[in-house]
Design a protein around this motif. Structure first.
Motif, PDB file in Angstrom:
ATOM      1  N   ASN A 139       0.821  -1.214   0.000  1.00  0.00           N
ATOM      2  CA  ASN A 139       0.000   0.000   0.000  1.00  0.00           C
ATOM      3  C   ASN A 139       0.858   1.270   0.000  1.00  0.00           C
ATOM      4  OD1 ASN A 139       0.994  -0.206   2.575  1.00  0.00           O
ATOM      5  ND2 ASN A 139      -0.954   0.165   3.597  1.00  0.00           N
ATOM      6  N   TRP A 140       2.052   1.199  -0.572  1.00  0.00           N
ATOM      7  CA  TRP A 140       2.952   2.347  -0.593  1.00  0.00           C
ATOM      8  C   TRP A 140       3.838   2.328  -1.834  1.00  0.00           C
ATOM      9  CZ3 TRP A 140       8.054   1.127  -0.848  1.00  0.00           C
ATOM     10  CH2 TRP A 140       8.425  -0.152  -0.441  1.00  0.00           C
ATOM     11  N   PHE A 141       4.456   3.463  -2.113  1.00  0.00           N
ATOM     12  CA  PHE A 141       5.506   3.540  -3.128  1.00  0.00           C
ATOM     13  C   PHE A 141       6.498   4.616  -2.694  1.00  0.00           C
ATOM     14  CE2 PHE A 141       3.026   7.104  -4.538  1.00  0.00           C
ATOM     15  CZ  PHE A 141       3.949   7.986  -5.071  1.00  0.00           C
ATOM     16  N   THR A 142       7.738   4.477  -3.151  1.00  0.00           N
ATOM     17  CA  THR A 142       8.756   5.503  -2.917  1.00  0.00           C
ATOM     18  C   THR A 142       9.548   5.730  -4.195  1.00  0.00           C
ATOM     19  OG1 THR A 142      10.354   3.877  -2.110  1.00  0.00           O
ATOM     20  CG2 THR A 142       9.058   5.051  -0.445  1.00  0.00           C
ATOM     21  N   LEU A 143      10.058   6.925  -4.354  1.00  0.00           N
ATOM     22  CA  LEU A 143      10.961   7.285  -5.427  1.00  0.00           C
ATOM     23  C   LEU A 143      12.233   7.789  -4.757  1.00  0.00           C
ATOM     24  CD1 LEU A 143      11.585   7.688  -8.414  1.00  0.00           C
ATOM     25  CD2 LEU A 143      10.540   9.955  -8.241  1.00  0.00           C
ATOM     26  N   ILE A 164      17.150   7.309   6.871  1.00  0.00           N
ATOM     27  CA  ILE A 164      16.604   8.055   8.001  1.00  0.00           C
ATOM     28  C   ILE A 164      15.263   8.601   7.540  1.00  0.00           C
ATOM     29  CG2 ILE A 164      16.863  10.035   9.533  1.00  0.00           C
ATOM     30  CD1 ILE A 164      19.906   9.696   9.230  1.00  0.00           C
ATOM     31  N   GLU A 165      14.207   8.115   8.149  1.00  0.00           N
ATOM     32  CA  GLU A 165      12.849   8.540   7.809  1.00  0.00           C
ATOM     33  C   GLU A 165      12.557   9.834   8.551  1.00  0.00           C
ATOM     34  OE1 GLU A 165      10.302   7.925   5.199  1.00  0.00           O
ATOM     35  OE2 GLU A 165      11.251   6.035   5.704  1.00  0.00           O
ATOM     36  N   LEU A 166      12.041  10.840   7.847  1.00  0.00           N
ATOM     37  CA  LEU A 166      11.703  12.120   8.468  1.00  0.00           C
ATOM     38  C   LEU A 166      10.201  12.306   8.623  1.00  0.00           C
ATOM     39  CD1 LEU A 166      14.350  14.266   6.561  1.00  0.00           C
ATOM     40  CD2 LEU A 166      14.514  13.327   8.881  1.00  0.00           C
ATOM     41  N   THR A 167       9.417  11.798   7.679  1.00  0.00           N
ATOM     42  CA  THR A 167       7.959  11.805   7.792  1.00  0.00           C
ATOM     43  C   THR A 167       7.440  10.481   7.248  1.00  0.00           C
ATOM     44  OG1 THR A 167       7.544  12.742   5.605  1.00  0.00           O
ATOM     45  CG2 THR A 167       7.788  14.308   7.406  1.00  0.00           C
ATOM     46  N   PRO A 168       6.391   9.911   7.694  1.00  0.00           N
ATOM     47  CA  PRO A 168       5.426  10.415   8.678  1.00  0.00           C
ATOM     48  C   PRO A 168       5.889  10.252  10.122  1.00  0.00           C
ATOM     49  CG  PRO A 168       4.750   8.256   7.956  1.00  0.00           C
ATOM     50  CD  PRO A 168       5.973   8.628   7.159  1.00  0.00           C
ATOM     51  N   ILE A 214      11.117  10.149  -1.563  1.00  0.00           N
ATOM     52  CA  ILE A 214       9.777  10.654  -1.293  1.00  0.00           C
ATOM     53  C   ILE A 214       8.809   9.540  -1.646  1.00  0.00           C
ATOM     54  CG2 ILE A 214      10.332  13.086  -1.679  1.00  0.00           C
ATOM     55  CD1 ILE A 214       8.976  12.824  -4.436  1.00  0.00           C
ATOM     56  N   GLY A 215       7.608   9.627  -1.140  1.00  0.00           N
ATOM     57  CA  GLY A 215       6.616   8.606  -1.474  1.00  0.00           C
ATOM     58  C   GLY A 215       5.296   8.863  -0.793  1.00  0.00           C
ATOM     59  N   SER A 216       4.461   7.842  -0.847  1.00  0.00           N
ATOM     60  CA  SER A 216       3.124   7.938  -0.295  1.00  0.00           C
ATOM     61  C   SER A 216       2.650   6.558   0.132  1.00  0.00           C
ATOM     62  CB  SER A 216       2.182   8.510  -1.358  1.00  0.00           C
ATOM     63  OG  SER A 216       0.870   8.598  -0.865  1.00  0.00           O
ATOM     64  N   PHE A 217       1.790   6.528   1.143  1.00  0.00           N
ATOM     65  CA  PHE A 217       1.153   5.265   1.519  1.00  0.00           C
ATOM     66  C   PHE A 217      -0.323   5.504   1.722  1.00  0.00           C
ATOM     67  CE2 PHE A 217       2.404   7.134   5.528  1.00  0.00           C
ATOM     68  CZ  PHE A 217       1.343   6.863   6.386  1.00  0.00           C
ATOM     69  N   ASN A 218      -1.097   4.447   1.543  1.00  0.00           N
ATOM     70  CA  ASN A 218      -2.545   4.472   1.660  1.00  0.00           C
ATOM     71  C   ASN A 218      -2.978   3.513   2.744  1.00  0.00           C
ATOM     72  OD1 ASN A 218      -4.219   6.130   0.208  1.00  0.00           O
ATOM     73  ND2 ASN A 218      -4.022   4.956  -1.674  1.00  0.00           N
ATOM     74  N   GLY A 219      -3.959   3.892   3.516  1.00  0.00           N
ATOM     75  CA  GLY A 219      -4.531   2.978   4.501  1.00  0.00           C
ATOM     76  C   GLY A 219      -3.683   2.847   5.748  1.00  0.00           C
ATOM     77  N   ALA A 220      -3.957   1.828   6.520  1.00  0.00           N
ATOM     78  CA  ALA A 220      -3.251   1.583   7.774  1.00  0.00           C
ATOM     79  C   ALA A 220      -1.793   1.273   7.515  1.00  0.00           C
ATOM     80  CB  ALA A 220      -3.918   0.434   8.527  1.00  0.00           C
ATOM     81  N   TYR A 221      -0.940   1.704   8.421  1.00  0.00           N
ATOM     82  CA  TYR A 221       0.498   1.553   8.255  1.00  0.00           C
ATOM     83  C   TYR A 221       1.090   1.241   9.618  1.00  0.00           C
ATOM     84  CZ  TYR A 221       5.070   2.714   6.209  1.00  0.00           C
ATOM     85  OH  TYR A 221       6.348   2.679   5.725  1.00  0.00           O
ATOM     86  N   ASN A 222       1.748   0.108   9.760  1.00  0.00           N
ATOM     87  CA  ASN A 222       2.383  -0.267  11.011  1.00  0.00           C
ATOM     88  C   ASN A 222       3.830  -0.615  10.700  1.00  0.00           C
ATOM     89  OD1 ASN A 222       3.377  -1.436  13.330  1.00  0.00           O
ATOM     90  ND2 ASN A 222       1.533  -2.639  13.727  1.00  0.00           N
ATOM     91  N   LYS A 279       4.806   1.591  14.941  1.00  0.00           N
ATOM     92  CA  LYS A 279       4.238   2.942  14.839  1.00  0.00           C
ATOM     93  C   LYS A 279       2.986   2.808  13.974  1.00  0.00           C
ATOM     94  CE  LYS A 279       8.599   5.392  15.291  1.00  0.00           C
ATOM     95  NZ  LYS A 279       9.444   4.298  15.731  1.00  0.00           N
ATOM     96  N   ASP A 280       1.833   3.077  14.542  1.00  0.00           N
ATOM     97  CA  ASP A 280       0.564   2.840  13.871  1.00  0.00           C
ATOM     98  C   ASP A 280       0.000   4.137  13.292  1.00  0.00           C
ATOM     99  OD1 ASP A 280      -0.031   0.656  16.509  1.00  0.00           O
ATOM    100  OD2 ASP A 280       0.185   0.017  14.435  1.00  0.00           O
ATOM    101  N   TYR A 281      -0.470   4.073  12.049  1.00  0.00           N
ATOM    102  CA  TYR A 281      -1.149   5.178  11.402  1.00  0.00           C
ATOM    103  C   TYR A 281      -2.411   4.627  10.771  1.00  0.00           C
ATOM    104  CZ  TYR A 281       3.140   7.669  12.150  1.00  0.00           C
ATOM    105  OH  TYR A 281       4.208   8.256  12.751  1.00  0.00           O
ATOM    106  N   ALA A 282      -3.535   5.288  11.008  1.00  0.00           N
ATOM    107  CA  ALA A 282      -4.818   4.772  10.547  1.00  0.00           C
ATOM    108  C   ALA A 282      -5.169   5.247   9.147  1.00  0.00           C
ATOM    109  CB  ALA A 282      -5.911   5.180  11.526  1.00  0.00           C
ATOM    110  N   SER A 283      -4.429   6.196   8.601  1.00  0.00           N
ATOM    111  CA  SER A 283      -4.747   6.669   7.255  1.00  0.00           C
ATOM    112  C   SER A 283      -3.451   6.900   6.492  1.00  0.00           C
ATOM    113  CB  SER A 283      -5.555   7.962   7.333  1.00  0.00           C
ATOM    114  OG  SER A 283      -4.803   8.975   7.941  1.00  0.00           O
ATOM    115  N   GLY A 284      -3.576   7.278   5.233  1.00  0.00           N
ATOM    116  CA  GLY A 284      -2.415   7.469   4.370  1.00  0.00           C
ATOM    117  C   GLY A 284      -1.589   8.674   4.744  1.00  0.00           C
TER     118      GLY A 284
END
Length: 131
Positions: free
Chosen positions: A30-34, A108-112, A60-68, A72-77
């Motif tokens: 549910n993700w991609f990075t460039l 080194i991840e800066l976001t999310p 850089i990239g983006s994810f959709n949906g839940a992410y663990n 570290k839990d995220y309920a949205s993209g």
């Protein structure tokens, strides 16, 4: 083709001497990075076609949906951004237009969220043009 973390498509272009630019388009469920990398390649004098490289860059990239990721839990993209290093071995087959590389790509991840992620390894197979 790149197999590992991330798996996806890789393109490498030498820009002069032993310097190269590499791009990696990585995909997950549910993700991609460039990722863009600047690399310094160093041949081994004893084995034609074999060398090592080191470099740095960012992704850089983006994810959709839940992410663990590492508990570290995220309920949205969300938006992904970070900085990368790379260290690897590289072999171009002298009689064939094929390049193989095995690398370690810490990030080194800066976001999310922020943190150091050392577990990214990959095996890449590339078709070479004029190298």
């Amino acid at each position: 083709v790149r197999l590992g973390d991330p798996s996806g498509i890789t393109l490498q272009h030498y820009i002069g001497g032993n310097s190269a630019l590499e791009g990696i388009l990585g995909f997950g469920g549910n993700w991609f990075t460039l990722t863009g990398l600047y690399e310094f390649h160093h041949p081994f004098a004893t084995t034609p076609g074999l060398g090592w490289y080191i470099g740095f860059g960012a992704h850089i990239g983006s994810f959709n949906g839940a992410y663990n990721y590492n508990n570290k839990d995220y309920a949205s993209g969300g938006f992904i951004f970070g900085v990368d290093g790379i260290l690897g071995l590289d072999y171009t087959i002298p009689q064939a237009p094929i390049n193989l590389s095995l690398d370690w790509k810490p990030a080194i991840e800066l976001t999310p969220f922020s943190g150091f992620f050392a577990g990214e390894f990959g095996l890449s197979v590339r078709y070479t043009f004029g190298r």
